[in-house]
Design a protein around this motif. Structure first.
Motif, short mmCIF file in Angstrom:
data_model
loop_
_atom_site.label_atom_id
_atom_site.label_comp_id
_atom_site.label_asym_id
_atom_site.label_seq_id
_atom_site.Cartn_x
_atom_site.Cartn_y
_atom_site.Cartn_z
N GLU A 275 0.83 -1.21 0.00
CA GLU A 275 0.00 0.00 0.00
C GLU A 275 0.86 1.25 0.00
O GLU A 275 0.55 2.24 -0.68
CB GLU A 275 -0.93 0.01 1.22
N GLY A 276 1.95 1.20 0.76
CA GLY A 276 2.86 2.34 0.78
C GLY A 276 3.47 2.60 -0.59
O GLY A 276 3.67 3.76 -0.98
N ALA A 277 3.76 1.53 -1.33
CA ALA A 277 4.32 1.69 -2.67
C ALA A 277 3.31 2.33 -3.61
O ALA A 277 3.65 3.20 -4.42
CB ALA A 277 4.78 0.34 -3.22
N ILE A 278 2.05 1.91 -3.50
CA ILE A 278 1.00 2.52 -4.33
C ILE A 278 0.85 4.00 -4.00
O ILE A 278 0.79 4.86 -4.89
CB ILE A 278 -0.33 1.78 -4.14
N ASP A 279 0.78 4.32 -2.70
CA ASP A 279 0.62 5.71 -2.29
C ASP A 279 1.78 6.57 -2.77
O ASP A 279 1.60 7.71 -3.23
CB ASP A 279 0.51 5.80 -0.76
N LEU A 280 2.99 6.04 -2.65
CA LEU A 280 4.18 6.78 -3.06
C LEU A 280 4.16 7.02 -4.57
O LEU A 280 4.44 8.13 -5.04
CB LEU A 280 5.44 6.02 -2.65
N ALA A 281 3.82 5.99 -5.34
CA ALA A 281 3.76 6.12 -6.79
C ALA A 281 2.74 7.17 -7.20
O ALA A 281 2.99 8.00 -8.09
CB ALA A 281 3.45 4.77 -7.43
N VAL A 282 1.56 7.14 -6.57
CA VAL A 282 0.51 8.10 -6.89
C VAL A 282 0.96 9.52 -6.54
O VAL A 282 0.77 10.46 -7.32
CB VAL A 282 -0.79 7.74 -6.16
#
Length: 312
Positions: A275-282
């Protein structure tokens, strides 16, 4: 009556990208390369190479940045195929098809991945007559990163990076990669800048850091983030200042840590989970800091045969 297995006429191999969790650069060796100590991790961005018997040698490249990849005898995958053909005494021409996902000239070893894939594909096509040690030796003549891409996982690279020692690493790490939106950085230009910056200094022989080994054994992303290191990072940023801006912004957006991947310019950012990777990418794309981001996990396996090619 039992039929004999058919000899394949085409083989597809998938090979991963790499990130250097730490990269320490030592003195120049007599062969002109720097002594290195690096910790490689293979990550789930892949190129695929299909080799097929043909009437004449040829190569075609599809996918990401295909127009920036040479489709001639200078291509590293073609050189790998030629090398193993000569080693085996095989005269049958091959046609190579490369499907690219790994950023080109981004410090993630896309060319080396293609070479590793071509070596394994040819070895499989022609009957598997080399040991893994012999393949490693052939791989090392093609490039410092090629042996690791055959192995994958997490490993120490020593010598000029081609001597591989597996590392015990627990856990799965979640990465966000930010490729350059423009031209890549050439490895010689980055090392040239490093040499000018270090001129007159007596560089020690590089060795793996105990803190890195401890973090990997523990499988602790926070501990790993704290010890990410790259001796070439300062030089890559000097040659391509947006790298520094991306690293600074990513920390504000919640990255645990980050560094330049290899000689750059791709930025590798460690997140605290999927989830942190998704948030960071966004956050990176929505803010305009990055035009393109790629998420991947590591470690993953090295070059491996896949059942069917993506493209015939």
């Amino acid at each position: 009556m039992t039929s004999l297995p058919e000899t394949p006429t085409a083989v597809t191999v998938r090979a991963p990208a790499k990130v250097n969790l730490e990269l320490f650069v030592g003195p120049l060796r007599p062969d002109g390369f720097h002594a290195l100590s690096t910790i490689y991790q293979a990550v789930g961005l892949y190129d695929e190479v299909t080799v097929a018997e043909a009437d004449e040698w040829g190569i075609v490249v599809h996918g990401r940045d295909a127009d920036r990849v040479p489709a001639d005898e200078s291509n590293l995958a073609m050189r790998a195929a030629r090398l193993i053909a000569a080693a085996l005494g095989v005269e049958t021409p091959l046609h190579l098809t490369i499907d690219k996902e790994i950023p080109v000239a981004g410090g993630m070893a896309g060319g080396s991945a293609d070479a590793a894939a071509a070596l394994l594909a040819c070895e499989t096509l022609w009957g598997g007559r080399h040991t893994r040690e012999q393949l490693d030796t052939l791989a090392a003549t093609l490039g410092s990163d090629v042996p690791f891409l055959l192995h994958g996982g997490t490993a120490i690279g020593s010598g000029r990076g081609e001597v591989i020692t597996p590392v015990l690493a627990k856990g799965t790490y979640h990465w966000v990669f930010v490729p350059s939106s423009g031209e890549g950085l050439s490895t010689p230009s980055v090392y040239g800048a490093f040499d000018r910056r270090q001129a007159g200094l007596d560089l020690p022989e590089p060795v793996p850091s105990p803190a890195m080994m401890s973090a990997l054994r523990a499988g602790d992303p926070d501990a790993l983030a704290a010890v990410l290191a790259n001796d070439l990072q300062e030089d890559a940023i000097a040659l391509h200042p947006p790298i520094g801006e991306i690293l600074h912004a990513a920390m504000d957006f919640g990255a645990l840590g980050g560094l330049v991947s290899g000689s750059g310019p791709t930025v590798a950012l460690l997140a605290d989970g999927p989830e942190g990777a998704i948030d960071l990418a966004v956050a990176l794309t929505a803010s305009g800091v990055a035009d393109d981001v790629r998420r991947a996990t590591g470690p993953v396996h090295g070059a491996h045969v896949v059942p069917t090619p993506r493209r015939s």
